[in-house]
Enzyme design. Sequence first.
Site, PDB file in Angstrom:
ATOM      1  CB  CYS A  71      -0.974  -0.030   1.174  1.00 47.98           C
ATOM      2  SG  CYS A  71      -2.306   1.177   1.067  1.00 47.98           S
ATOM      3  CG  HIS A  77      -3.158  -3.737   3.462  1.00 48.92           C
ATOM      4  ND1 HIS A  77      -2.254  -3.045   4.238  1.00 48.92           N
ATOM      5  CD2 HIS A  77      -3.812  -2.808   2.728  1.00 48.92           C
ATOM      6  CE1 HIS A  77      -2.362  -1.746   3.989  1.00 48.92           C
ATOM      7  NE2 HIS A  77      -3.298  -1.577   3.063  1.00 48.92           N
ATOM      8  CD  GLU A 119      -0.269  -5.568   5.846  1.00 54.16           C
ATOM      9  OE1 GLU A 119      -0.831  -4.457   5.965  1.00 54.16           O
ATOM     10  OE2 GLU A 119      -0.007  -6.079   4.726  1.00 54.16           O
TER      11      GLU A 119
END
Length: 274
Positions: free
Chosen positions: A106, A235, A237
């Site tokens: 991002c 994302h 994570e």
Amino acid sequence: MAKQVRAIVLTGYGTNCEREMAHACRAAGADRVDVVHLSDLLDGSVRLDDYHFLNLPGGFLDGDNLGAAQAGAHRLRYARVAGSGERLMDQVLRFVKQGGLVLGVCNGFQLMVKTGLLPGFGGRYEERRVSLTYNDSGRFEDRWVTCRVEPASACVFTRGLDLLELPVRHGEGKFVAADDETLRRLEAEGLVVLRYADPGTGVPTMDYPANPNGSLRSVAGICDPTGRLFGLMPHPEAFHHRTNHPRWTREDLPEEGAGLAIFRNAVQYVRDNC
């Protein structure tokens, strides 16, 4: 072979996803994971040379002033490390040359393209050829998307992967290129890693909201020619465990979230090659 995989997660100046990213590195098997403020690199108390895997998390770097990650890119390019005389970018480029892995998510992806780390044609890591700009919707997009992994990609982070369901949360995620020749090279050289896809068919799409920002050619992530530098807007994570998923109470999902595979591939690559 690396005896110990050492990962560094940069934070500061508006970054806000560093703890998620550090957790994903640990869950993927990294032996040492340090969350480090960028100022610690600038004052020389921490050096990238001591790590194998550099993580650039999401957030609102410098409040996204001048455009997402633009101010941060100027700092990375031109700020000098105390006591050494070298720019911080010199340290990053040395890290890359020595075989290190870089993952930008991002805001981290925006930082990589605006410094020229990506796409890095021919190892030229300071020539800016692509960017990320305002979503076609004209608003911040916070939703889950399906991404198709390009099988011909050189990316070491996505080996063995096919379709990934991941969250996005950004206002400036539309992938654009300087010209058609840049897009052609990205595709011809296997540097397009992820494309936004229709969740039902897995086919890349330009249709909203499956493509949440209007990215050209549905591009959601790219790598450099070595495959060791990878940037993406979704994302990974943020989907490391089934309970991260909005349907985890209604579907029989695997215990491990799909995004963790990206970090596992990175850790395994370091063990095998560094």
